[in-house]
Design a protein around this motif. Structure first.
Motif, PDB file in Angstrom:
ATOM      1  N   GLU A 203      55.451  52.095  50.862  1.00 26.94           N
ATOM      2  CA  GLU A 203      55.755  50.974  51.756  1.00 26.94           C
ATOM      3  C   GLU A 203      54.765  50.850  52.902  1.00 26.94           C
ATOM      4  O   GLU A 203      54.615  49.780  53.470  1.00 26.94           O
ATOM      5  CB  GLU A 203      57.183  51.117  52.301  1.00 26.94           C
ATOM      6  CG  GLU A 203      57.336  52.006  53.538  1.00 26.94           C
ATOM      7  CD  GLU A 203      56.977  53.464  53.311  1.00 26.94           C
ATOM      8  OE1 GLU A 203      56.948  53.891  52.144  1.00 26.94           O
ATOM      9  OE2 GLU A 203      56.704  54.183  54.294  1.00 26.94           O
TER      10      GLU A 203
ATOM     11  N   ASP B 158      61.631  56.637  56.655  1.00 23.94           N
ATOM     12  CA  ASP B 158      61.223  56.304  55.293  1.00 23.94           C
ATOM     13  C   ASP B 158      62.068  57.077  54.288  1.00 23.94           C
ATOM     14  O   ASP B 158      61.814  58.244  54.011  1.00 23.94           O
ATOM     15  CB  ASP B 158      59.731  56.634  55.102  1.00 23.94           C
ATOM     16  CG  ASP B 158      59.256  56.295  53.684  1.00 23.94           C
ATOM     17  OD1 ASP B 158      60.003  55.607  52.959  1.00 23.94           O
ATOM     18  OD2 ASP B 158      58.140  56.719  53.333  1.00 23.94           O
TER      19      ASP B 158
ATOM     20  N   LYS C 103      50.935  52.548  61.612  1.00 24.93           N
ATOM     21  CA  LYS C 103      52.130  52.469  60.747  1.00 24.93           C
ATOM     22  C   LYS C 103      53.368  52.930  61.521  1.00 24.93           C
ATOM     23  O   LYS C 103      53.417  54.056  62.014  1.00 24.93           O
ATOM     24  CB  LYS C 103      51.949  53.327  59.497  1.00 24.93           C
ATOM     25  CG  LYS C 103      53.208  53.445  58.626  1.00 24.93           C
ATOM     26  CD  LYS C 103      52.993  54.297  57.375  1.00 24.93           C
ATOM     27  CE  LYS C 103      54.299  54.524  56.613  1.00 24.93           C
ATOM     28  NZ  LYS C 103      54.140  55.381  55.427  1.00 24.93           N
TER      29      LYS C 103
ATOM     30  N   THR D 210      50.720  57.704  58.425  1.00 22.53           N
ATOM     31  CA  THR D 210      51.227  58.813  57.599  1.00 22.53           C
ATOM     32  C   THR D 210      51.422  58.224  56.213  1.00 22.53           C
ATOM     33  O   THR D 210      52.540  57.980  55.781  1.00 22.53           O
ATOM     34  CB  THR D 210      52.572  59.299  58.165  1.00 22.53           C
ATOM     35  OG1 THR D 210      53.404  58.143  58.404  1.00 22.53           O
ATOM     36  CG2 THR D 210      52.394  60.054  59.472  1.00 22.53           C
TER      37      THR D 210
HETATM   38 ZN    ZN Z   1      56.132  56.070  54.464  1.00 22.41          ZN
END
Ligand code: ZN
Ligand code: BES
Ligand code: MN
Length: 498
Positions: free
Chosen positions: A353, A274, A269, A378
């Motif tokens: 997301e 974020d 990821k 994460t």
């Molecule tokens: Zn995230």
């Protein structure tokens, strides 16, 4: 840091510093005893006098002892001998490293592998030593206009002493592995610690391209948003809509194994920041969401280690990378998107997301006909609540794969803990309007996130590592940890000897 292994008695070493262990209370290790014998009781006199008793955390730096050749002797408290486990070993090394670095020894000979750690051999201890030393010396000051004040005579060379000559070959291999894992970890930490305005998706793509251009075994391709559009990655693209930075899908292919050997695929990821998107996060500690690309960074780290060791294996790293920001074009709660495999997803919370970018990357992974796929993310704050910063959350649809990862984590002190992937949890992901919702309510948030991903990996042997709690530290020692690079590199190493 320069490293070497050797065998030889401590009293004969010509070096700025010999480092030996002392157990609680005042029990000398073999190396300490050898120095003591040679110097006709210099160390035992000091211990008797009460200058140190061997408790964990204590150190005592002595000058040159009679009839020995080292300029200094560093005594390191190791605690109770029967409690001297893996963690205590690593701590003692880290402590010794700090002392050496601050007291002017540019070289040291470490007599630690002779200390008994239950169940661990010399090779393990050599590797653990290198990793602890590098961890202890790690600094991130790339963004400071003048670095933190450095020691005047920093430690430059470490010689790790093993007891028997015949242990030298395995120790040299262990040394190389330790150095490679430490280098991988450092890369992961550096990328993680960079701020979101520097470490963007394009920056990560550039780093991957660079890593590949330096190597004959690694190649790299970067898919742009237009490419993703063509592939039908509607889920991944829904996350980057609110950002001015274009999303990238980075694909690194390492070919060290046989042509027809199925690769291990790692999917990391790479959310470089974020904010939560329209489902905006609260402000407190939001800066830490620059670490939301630590899964991607760990793929880089493993690649680095594998490259450095030139392992005979095929390894693919896939990194979906984007920012998650709100603006007029951003995805809204209630929007429905279509993933690459045709699944429709109702996005009830734009802050969930990670799963949206991973699901398309996991579908994309199928084209490599992988032996197995492991994603690292994460992913959920709930994982940090459940397991804290000790253990990475592990999920897998294949128990043999789960066990390999658990074992690799135990060996490297980079542990994971398995959590349930039971179909019963999937009910929580039901949507009234699409095939699936992207959130599953308050309960078992880590599990429902993994369940969501499992819907995209039915055809594959797959494992998921939730590193929300383990990838970085908060508070005074805020910073990326480099986990789970040791776990994953060990997993790959174990596959190489088969
Ligand atoms: Zn995230
Ligand atoms: N990147 C976060 C997860 C996270 C949050 C990791 C805090 C470490 C610390 C992820 O994208 C996220 O926001 N997850 C949400 C999921 C929720 C909306 C279902 C979360 O954990 O709150
Ligand atoms: Mn989020």
């Amino acid at each position: 840091m320069e490293y070497a292994v050797k065998s030889g008695s401590p009293e004969k070493q010509r070096t700025p510093c010999v480092v030996v262990g002392v157990f609680d209370s005042r029990r000398m290790s073999d190396a300490a005893k050898a120095m003591d014998d040679a110097s006709e009781g210099a160390i035992s006199a000091i211990l008797r006098r009460g200058d140190m008793d061997g408790k964990a955390g204590q150190t005592l730096l002595l000058g040159q002892l009679p009839n020995t050749f080292a300029d200094r002797v560093l005594l390191v408290g190791c605690g109770k001998e029967r409690d001297f486990n893996e963690a205590a070993f690593a701590k003692a090394i880290a402590l010794a490293t700090q002392q050496l670095n601050n007291t002017g020894s540019i070289e040291a000979v470490l007599y630690f592998p002779e200390l008994n750690v239950k169940g661990r051999d010399t090779a393990w201890k050599v590797r653990a030593s290198v990793e602890s030393i590098e961890d202890a010396l790690y600094r991130f000051d790339a963004m400071k206009s003048s670095g933190d004040e450095a020691p005047r005579r920093p430690l430059k060379r470490v010689v790790i002493a093993v007891t028997r000559r015949k242990e030298l070959t395995e120790s040299e291999l262990a040394l190389e592995e330790g150095i490679a894992i430490a280098a991988g970890k450092k890369l992961t930490r550096d990328l993680g610690n960079l701020p979101g305005n520097v470490c963007t998706p394009s920056y990560l793509a550039d780093q991957a391209t660079k890593l590949a251009s330096d190597s004959d075994l690694l190649s790299c391709a970067v898919l742009e948003e237009a490419d993703m559009e063509k592939l039908g990655m509607g889920s991944l693209l829904s996350v980057s809509r609110g950002s001015r930075q274009p999303a990238k899908l980075i694909v690194m292919e390492y070919r060290g194994g046989a042509q027809d050997e199925k690769p291990i695929v790692l999917v990391g990821k790479g959310v470089t920041f974020d904010s939560g998107g329209i489902s905006l996060k609260p402000g407190a500690a939001m800066d830490e969401m620059k670490y939301d690309m630590c899964g991607a960074a760990s793929v880089f780290g493993v690649m680095q280690a594998v490259l450095q060791l030139r392992l005979a294996i095929n390894l693919v790293g896939i990194i979906p990378t984007t920012e998650n920001l709100p603006d007029g074009a951003a995805t809204k709660p209630g929007d429905i998107v279509t993933a690459m495999n045709g699944t429709t997803i109702e996005i009830l919370n734009t802050d969930a997301e990670g799963r949206l970018i991973l699901c398309d990357a996991l579908t994309y992974a199928e084209r490599f006909e992988p032996d197995c796929v492991i994603d690292i993310a994460t992913l959920t704050g709930a994982c940090a609540i459940a397991l804290g910063k000790q253990a990475t959350g592990l999920f897998s649809n294949t128990s043999a794969l789960a066990n390999e990862l658990l074992n690799a984590g135990r060996y490297t002190m980079d542990r994971a803990w398995e959590m349930p992937l039971w179909p019963e949890y999937e009910d929580q992901l039901k949507s009234n309007f699409a095939d699936v919702a992207n959130i599953g309510g308050r309960e078992a948030g880590t599990v429902t996130a993994a369940c969501f991903l499992s819907k995209f990996t039915r055809k594959q042997r797959w494992a998921h590592l939730d590193i929300a709690g383990t990838a970085w530290n908060s508070g005074a020692d805020k910073g990326a940890t480099g986990r789970p690079v040791p776990l994953l590199t060990q997993f790959v190493l174990d596959r190489c000897v088969e």
